[in-house]
Design a protein around this motif. Structure first.
Motif, PDB file in Angstrom:
ATOM      1  N   LEU A 164      18.786   1.799  44.720  1.00 56.69           N
ATOM      2  CA  LEU A 164      18.696   2.140  45.926  1.00 56.69           C
ATOM      3  C   LEU A 164      19.967   2.165  46.893  1.00 56.69           C
ATOM      4  O   LEU A 164      20.152   2.993  47.534  1.00 56.69           O
ATOM      5  CB  LEU A 164      17.483   1.551  46.777  1.00 56.69           C
ATOM      6  CG  LEU A 164      15.968   1.801  46.330  1.00 56.69           C
ATOM      7  CD1 LEU A 164      15.036   1.130  46.676  1.00 56.69           C
ATOM      8  CD2 LEU A 164      15.591   3.309  46.409  1.00 56.69           C
ATOM      9  N   HIS A 165      20.544   0.955  46.798  1.00 55.90           N
ATOM     10  CA  HIS A 165      21.492   0.627  47.366  1.00 55.90           C
ATOM     11  C   HIS A 165      22.867   1.517  47.095  1.00 55.90           C
ATOM     12  O   HIS A 165      23.913   1.728  47.836  1.00 55.90           O
ATOM     13  CB  HIS A 165      22.062  -0.896  47.681  1.00 55.90           C
ATOM     14  CG  HIS A 165      20.862  -1.628  48.250  1.00 55.90           C
ATOM     15  ND1 HIS A 165      20.806  -2.997  48.296  1.00 55.90           N
ATOM     16  CD2 HIS A 165      19.748  -1.369  48.832  1.00 55.90           C
ATOM     17  CE1 HIS A 165      19.972  -3.250  48.690  1.00 55.90           C
ATOM     18  NE2 HIS A 165      19.181  -2.547  49.319  1.00 55.90           N
ATOM     19  N   SER A 166      22.844   1.976  45.945  1.00 55.25           N
ATOM     20  CA  SER A 166      23.998   2.757  45.185  1.00 55.25           C
ATOM     21  C   SER A 166      23.822   4.024  45.894  1.00 55.25           C
ATOM     22  O   SER A 166      24.672   4.912  45.630  1.00 55.25           O
ATOM     23  CB  SER A 166      24.150   2.510  43.763  1.00 55.25           C
ATOM     24  OG  SER A 166      24.216   1.267  43.472  1.00 55.25           O
ATOM     25  N   THR A 199      21.029  -2.429  57.001  1.00 56.21           N
ATOM     26  CA  THR A 199      22.214  -2.718  55.905  1.00 56.21           C
ATOM     27  C   THR A 199      21.676  -3.305  54.539  1.00 56.21           C
ATOM     28  O   THR A 199      20.198  -4.089  54.646  1.00 56.21           O
ATOM     29  CB  THR A 199      23.147  -3.764  56.387  1.00 56.21           C
ATOM     30  OG1 THR A 199      22.391  -4.821  56.758  1.00 56.21           O
ATOM     31  CG2 THR A 199      23.632  -3.229  57.767  1.00 56.21           C
ATOM     32  N   PRO A 200      22.004  -3.022  53.538  1.00 52.68           N
ATOM     33  CA  PRO A 200      21.675  -3.676  52.317  1.00 52.68           C
ATOM     34  C   PRO A 200      21.343  -5.195  52.354  1.00 52.68           C
ATOM     35  O   PRO A 200      20.556  -5.912  51.723  1.00 52.68           O
ATOM     36  CB  PRO A 200      22.336  -3.306  51.282  1.00 52.68           C
ATOM     37  CG  PRO A 200      23.195  -1.877  51.830  1.00 52.68           C
ATOM     38  CD  PRO A 200      23.157  -2.408  53.141  1.00 52.68           C
ATOM     39  N   ALA A 201      22.089  -6.096  53.156  1.00 57.36           N
ATOM     40  CA  ALA A 201      21.921  -7.276  53.532  1.00 57.36           C
ATOM     41  C   ALA A 201      20.619  -7.784  53.741  1.00 57.36           C
ATOM     42  O   ALA A 201      20.120  -8.871  53.509  1.00 57.36           O
ATOM     43  CB  ALA A 201      23.051  -7.954  54.352  1.00 57.36           C
ATOM     44  N   PRO A 262      25.795 -11.711  48.448  1.00 57.45           N
ATOM     45  CA  PRO A 262      25.749 -11.001  47.435  1.00 57.45           C
ATOM     46  C   PRO A 262      24.966  -9.434  47.476  1.00 57.45           C
ATOM     47  O   PRO A 262      24.025  -9.752  47.963  1.00 57.45           O
ATOM     48  CB  PRO A 262      25.681 -11.649  46.267  1.00 57.45           C
ATOM     49  CG  PRO A 262      24.531 -12.711  46.777  1.00 57.45           C
ATOM     50  CD  PRO A 262      24.571 -13.101  48.178  1.00 57.45           C
ATOM     51  N   THR A 263      25.677  -8.954  46.927  1.00 54.37           N
ATOM     52  CA  THR A 263      24.942  -7.450  46.788  1.00 54.37           C
ATOM     53  C   THR A 263      23.843  -7.379  45.447  1.00 54.37           C
ATOM     54  O   THR A 263      23.897  -8.531  44.957  1.00 54.37           O
ATOM     55  CB  THR A 263      25.975  -6.267  46.309  1.00 54.37           C
ATOM     56  OG1 THR A 263      26.535  -6.450  44.901  1.00 54.37           O
ATOM     57  CG2 THR A 263      26.806  -6.208  47.399  1.00 54.37           C
ATOM     58  N   ALA A 264      22.900  -6.464  45.308  1.00 50.82           N
ATOM     59  CA  ALA A 264      21.990  -6.671  44.360  1.00 50.82           C
ATOM     60  C   ALA A 264      22.669  -6.707  43.006  1.00 50.82           C
ATOM     61  O   ALA A 264      22.095  -7.486  42.046  1.00 50.82           O
ATOM     62  CB  ALA A 264      20.983  -5.605  44.425  1.00 50.82           C
TER      63      ALA A 264
END
Length: 513
Positions: A164-166, A199-201, A262-264
């Motif tokens: 999803l975040h990509s 945000t993804p965070a 960190p990112t997923a």
């Protein structure tokens, strides 16, 4: 976004679960513009998913399964018009998502017929329940979730979040909790997909809380009374864990500074989760990908492997300088897990390729693609065309002359890899003479065949046209295939036929497997 029936502590079975559907609940209230989805009266709990006003069980008449009919209602028409372009872009992006650990978003359409416009979208129905319910049941028997099961769940959730975040722009879940994570009986974990201006965070922090709750089975102070979880509760729960790497993993997700989380994808490379994919897993993914939607158990079985590789077959030889070589036989290879079950689990998404072979999101769209227009008394804005993802296993084409007419009748029978049959019929005109490839491309355009099978169908049509029975003129050798405007084509896209038995005057059945 998915639905699942709530269950209380006693796990009392509802009338529906015991097979006693009431007539009121199964009553059809509405149908989609194309007639594929039928909305029922029975409501579905959405677990406080923000933005969803109501959700109902619905029947997918094409696949024969239950789905969730979600509705988002706008208070005024002007509010909808102001956001229409953005709404279409968001929902178009959601329909493009394809990931085994994300609840499938089937279709959406808008209804602007009333004063209060609606956006209606169809999602996969998760009947097995939420992860929260599973943890409550597990806590009755064990104090801690086994680390292996925890790692497997984390990999699946992170694989979905990374996907999803990509996306461009990133798709943020925005409401990830153990209540909005669903688990099936085979261990497959799925999350819903949402779109928020965040945000993804934020998703990483939410995932960290889920990971903590999964590890400890509950977070201290997070009872059913709705108590607010404090930093002290979180710290005590983390300290209660035994594995130091597990503690480090969760602390990284819950870092107070969003930019430090960190990112997923980075979490998938954490020492606790990262592992070099085994050759067995890579081979299983390759097999699952190449077999499409077909049944894995029919493709590869332990019995088949035993016939090919008997216990005495030598699979490896280790040479030594000071003693005779050591032979490794099939009987020496331990296989605690049945091979076909492992491949089926890989296909279902239980063992994702989390490192170097992660599933990539679809390409970004610069603007929304408006749903195709079609006549319907049920809704003003109908649904867009489907894209066929199934592959053809067997196919048959028959062309016959129509009595007292210069036209021909073409019938194409297809056997799909999910064991469903499809019958396509049309009248052929001699007005134009396109190539068989052009005719096959038209079938791809209308979503009746997969693009992969285009050339095979073109070859089949070409052979059929060369074997027309009865007197025909040369100009009829490669005529035009005319499809009437949707949604009422002469083609029957979803008929379930009996066994296809070609007659001597027909083109023989061709196998594409």
């Amino acid at each position: 976004m998915s639905g699942s029936h709530m269950s209380n502590e006693k796990e009392h079975k509802s009338p529906r679960e015991s097979g006693e559907d009431s007539e009121d609940e199964s009553e059809i209230l509405e149908e989609s513009p194309c007639g594929r989805w039928l909305k029922r009266r029975e409501e579905v709990e959405q677990r406080d998913v923000p933005g969803i006003d109501s959700a109902y069980l619905a029947m997918d008449t094409e696949e024969g399964v239950e789905v969730v009919w979600n509705e988002v209602q706008f208070s005024e028409r002007k509010n909808f018009k102001a956001q229409e372009e953005k709404i279409q872009l968001v929902f178009e992006n959601l329909t493009q998502l394809e990931h085994p650990n994300i609840v499938k978003f089937h279709r959406y359409w808008t209804d602007t017929h009333n004063d209060k416009p609606r956006v209606i979208f169809i999602t996969e129905y998760m009947s097995s329940g939420s992860l929260k319910q599973f943890l409550k049941r597990t806590k009755r028997n064990v104090k801690r979730l086994p680390l292996q099961a925890w790692r497997r769940w984390c990999k699946q959730i992170l694989s979905a979040l990374s996907y999803l975040h990509s996306c461009s722009p990133p798709i943020i879940h925005g409401n990830l909790t153990c209540d909005t994570i669903f688990i099936q009986h085979n261990g497959l974990v799925k999350i819903g997909s949402a779109s928020a201006s965040l945000t993804p965070a934020l998703d990483i922090y939410s995932f960290g809380m889920c990971a903590l709750e999964m590890a400890a089975l509950e977070i201290q102070g997070n009872g059913d009374s709705g108590n607010i979880v404090t930093e002290e509760n979180i710290s005590k729960t983390i300290d209660s864990l035994e594995d130091e790497q597990q503690k480090d993993f969760i602390k990284r997700c819950l870092h107070s500074e969003p930019q430090e989380r960190p990112t997923a994808r980075e979490l998938l490379f954490h020492p606790l989760l990262f592992e070099v994919h085994s050759l067995k897993l890579l081979a299983a993914h390759c097999l699952a990908k190449n077999t499409g939607n077909s049944n894995i158990s029919e493709t590869i079985t332990d019995e088949l492997m035993q016939r090919i590789y008997s216990p005495d077959v030598i699979v490896a030889v280790i040479n030594h300088l000071d003693k005779p070589a050591t032979q490794i036989k099939m009987s020496d290879v331990q296989g605690a897990e049945k091979l076909e079950k492992f491949v089926e689990d890989v296909k279902n998404g239980i063992y994702p390729l989390t490192a170097f072979g992660a599933k990539q999101p679809p390409p970004a769209r610069s603007r929304a693609i408006s749903p195709e227009m079609a006549e319907s008394v049920k809704s003003v804005t109908p649904e867009p065309l489907d894209t066929e993802t199934r592959k053809i296993v067997n196919m048959l084409c028959d062309v016959k002359s129509i009595e007292d007419s210069c036209e021909l009748a073409m019938t194409i029978l297809l056997r799909m890899d999910d064991k469903m049959n499809r019958q396509l019929t049309c009248i052929i005109s001699e007005a134009e003479t396109p190539t068989p490839t052009a005719l096959a491309q038209e079938l791809v355009h209308y979503g009746f065949i997969n693009e992969i099978d285009r050339d095979k169908i073109a070859s089949l049509i070409e052979v059929a046209m060369q074997n027309i029975s009865g007197p025909v003129s040369p100009s009829q050798a490669l005529p035009t295939l005319h499809f009437p405007p949707l949604p009422q084509p002469v083609i029957n896209p979803g008929s379930i036929l009996g066994p296809i038995n070609p007659t001597p005057t027909q083109v023989p059945m061709h196998s594409t497997s």
